[in-house]
Design an enzyme around this catalytic site. Structure first.
Site, PDB file in Angstrom:
ATOM      1  N   CYS A  31       0.863  -1.184   0.000  1.00  0.00           N
ATOM      2  CA  CYS A  31       0.000   0.000   0.000  1.00  0.00           C
ATOM      3  C   CYS A  31       0.897   1.230   0.000  1.00  0.00           C
ATOM      4  O   CYS A  31       1.635   1.458   0.965  1.00  0.00           O
ATOM      5  CB  CYS A  31      -0.907  -0.017   1.224  1.00  0.00           C
ATOM      6  SG  CYS A  31      -1.947   1.443   1.389  1.00  0.00           S
ATOM      7  N   GLY A  32       0.850   2.023  -1.078  1.00  0.00           N
ATOM      8  CA  GLY A  32       1.734   3.171  -1.206  1.00  0.00           C
ATOM      9  C   GLY A  32       1.453   4.280  -0.206  1.00  0.00           C
ATOM     10  O   GLY A  32       2.367   4.796   0.450  1.00  0.00           O
ATOM     11  N   ASN A  47      -6.984  -4.112  -8.229  1.00  0.00           N
ATOM     12  CA  ASN A  47      -7.471  -2.762  -8.014  1.00  0.00           C
ATOM     13  C   ASN A  47      -7.797  -2.165  -9.378  1.00  0.00           C
ATOM     14  O   ASN A  47      -7.189  -2.535 -10.391  1.00  0.00           O
ATOM     15  CB  ASN A  47      -6.411  -1.917  -7.316  1.00  0.00           C
ATOM     16  CG  ASN A  47      -6.022  -2.496  -5.969  1.00  0.00           C
ATOM     17  OD1 ASN A  47      -6.776  -2.435  -5.016  1.00  0.00           O
ATOM     18  ND2 ASN A  47      -4.835  -3.076  -5.901  1.00  0.00           N
ATOM     19  N   GLU A  49     -10.697  -0.176  -4.722  1.00  0.00           N
ATOM     20  CA  GLU A  49      -9.674  -1.026  -4.108  1.00  0.00           C
ATOM     21  C   GLU A  49     -10.241  -2.368  -3.680  1.00  0.00           C
ATOM     22  O   GLU A  49     -11.236  -2.436  -2.949  1.00  0.00           O
ATOM     23  CB  GLU A  49      -9.054  -0.328  -2.894  1.00  0.00           C
ATOM     24  CG  GLU A  49      -8.100   0.800  -3.244  1.00  0.00           C
ATOM     25  CD  GLU A  49      -7.182   1.148  -2.082  1.00  0.00           C
ATOM     26  OE1 GLU A  49      -6.493   0.239  -1.564  1.00  0.00           O
ATOM     27  OE2 GLU A  49      -7.170   2.335  -1.686  1.00  0.00           O
ATOM     28  N   ARG A  50      -9.584  -3.428  -4.117  1.00  0.00           N
ATOM     29  CA  ARG A  50      -9.929  -4.758  -3.626  1.00  0.00           C
ATOM     30  C   ARG A  50      -9.530  -4.829  -2.151  1.00  0.00           C
ATOM     31  O   ARG A  50      -8.595  -4.160  -1.708  1.00  0.00           O
ATOM     32  CB  ARG A  50      -9.207  -5.850  -4.429  1.00  0.00           C
ATOM     33  CG  ARG A  50      -7.705  -5.836  -4.256  1.00  0.00           C
ATOM     34  CD  ARG A  50      -7.038  -7.014  -4.914  1.00  0.00           C
ATOM     35  NE  ARG A  50      -5.619  -7.028  -4.560  1.00  0.00           N
ATOM     36  CZ  ARG A  50      -4.783  -8.015  -4.840  1.00  0.00           C
ATOM     37  NH1 ARG A  50      -5.217  -9.082  -5.498  1.00  0.00           N
ATOM     38  NH2 ARG A  50      -3.514  -7.959  -4.479  1.00  0.00           N
ATOM     39  N   CYS A  73      -5.250   6.163  -3.631  1.00  0.00           N
ATOM     40  CA  CYS A  73      -4.546   4.882  -3.614  1.00  0.00           C
ATOM     41  C   CYS A  73      -3.143   5.119  -4.152  1.00  0.00           C
ATOM     42  O   CYS A  73      -2.977   5.473  -5.320  1.00  0.00           O
ATOM     43  CB  CYS A  73      -5.283   3.836  -4.449  1.00  0.00           C
ATOM     44  SG  CYS A  73      -4.398   2.264  -4.605  1.00  0.00           S
ATOM     45  N   GLY A  74      -2.136   4.932  -3.309  1.00  0.00           N
ATOM     46  CA  GLY A  74      -0.769   5.257  -3.694  1.00  0.00           C
ATOM     47  C   GLY A  74      -0.211   4.372  -4.795  1.00  0.00           C
ATOM     48  O   GLY A  74       0.389   4.866  -5.757  1.00  0.00           O
ATOM     49  N   THR A  75      -0.390   3.052  -4.673  1.00  0.00           N
ATOM     50  CA  THR A  75       0.089   2.168  -5.738  1.00  0.00           C
ATOM     51  C   THR A  75      -0.722   2.380  -7.009  1.00  0.00           C
ATOM     52  O   THR A  75      -0.215   2.212  -8.119  1.00  0.00           O
ATOM     53  CB  THR A  75       0.033   0.694  -5.307  1.00  0.00           C
ATOM     54  OG1 THR A  75      -1.296   0.362  -4.878  1.00  0.00           O
ATOM     55  CG2 THR A  75       1.028   0.408  -4.193  1.00  0.00           C
TER      56      THR A  75
END
Length: 264
Positions: A80-81, A175, A193-194, A203-205
């Site tokens: 998680c980014g 995601n 997001e899953r 969501c960072g990633t």
């Protein structure tokens, strides 16, 4: 009668562009990582603290700390980014680090630096971007589907994200990011997001995946993109080597919101 023992555990709430996390200093191993029902209940926004995920900071002999991330459904998640940026702020606030760190997460080692209220998190290199009909798929520590949408403000992200997450990627899922260009090297992104099974504020990633996918599509020269999310603005810097993406940094703020005690 068997006595009932309770234990107080300090928790902290952090957020990075609206992506929020429960943080626990678990260097004493007091919090059980196996109690998925407790983790899900703590993340519940009606009956718990409320968060997109729960993160444990643990000791590691070779790094400043170890990051263990759980989705809000209680299951252990992939990288998680924004959570990574938040745990760096958490480690600083605990006095474990100062302005630089090297820590280990589920996808491997990460480096990060703190300058003012901005945290720059180095992500893993990305070697492959799969281009499908009207979409992209890549792994930036977590799997991400990236798709451009013109009318993104009114788009049913939860419904369409869930459909793509299950119909296209099966039970394991992905995601899902919907993106709209907003100007030169600027994009607006909304993400399903899953593990949360809903749209999150950021969501960072996912933001990282969007930047790389859009760079690959445009084949342009800039190697820093500004990404607007519902929760705020992030920057993604990277270097295209000619065959893969390296020196990828996710840059943005991370703040403590409040703290309290769990009675377990």
């Amino acid at each position: 009668m068997t006595p009932i023992f309770t234990m107080d555990i300090n928790f902290y709430k952090y957020q990075g562009t609206g992506n929020d996390f429960i943080m626990i200093d678990n260097r004493q191993s007091l919090f059980s990582k196996n109690d998925t029902k407790l983790i899900a209940r703590l993340c519940d926004r009606r009956f718990g603290i409320g968060a997109d995920g729960l993160i444990l900071l643990e000791s590691d002999p070779e790094y400043d700390f170890r990051m263990v991330y759980f989705n809000s459904d209680g299951g252990e998640g992939s990288m998680c980014g924004n959570g990574g940026r938040c745990i760096v702020a958490f480690a600083r606030d605990l006095g474990i680090i100062r302005d630089k760190t090297r820590f280990i997460a589920v996808d491997g080692p990460h480096e990060a630096s703190i300058e003012g209220d901005l945290i720059s998190l180095k992500m893993q290199d990305v070697n492959n971007i799969d281009r499908n009909s009207g979409s992209f798929f890549l792994d930036t520590g977590s799997p991400h589907h990236v798709q451009e949408i013109t009318e993104l403000e009114s788009y049913p992200v939860k419904e369409e994200g869930a459909r793509i997450r299950y119909d296209l990627y099966g039970e394991k899922g992905s995601n899902v990011n919907f993106v709209k260009p907003e100007g030169e090297n600027q994009f607006f992104v909304r993400t399903y997001e899953r593990g949360v099974e809903d749209e999150t504020y950021s969501c960072g990633t996912g933001v990282t995946a969007v930047a790389l996918a859009m760079h690959g599509k445009r084949n342009d020269h800039p190697e820093e993109y500004v990404i607007r999310t519902l929760g705020g603005e992030l920057k993604v810097r990277f270097r295209w080597t000619g065959d893969h993406y390296a020196e990828i940094y996710l840059v943005g703020p991370a703040d403590q919101v409040f703290k309290g005690k769990l009675v377990c």
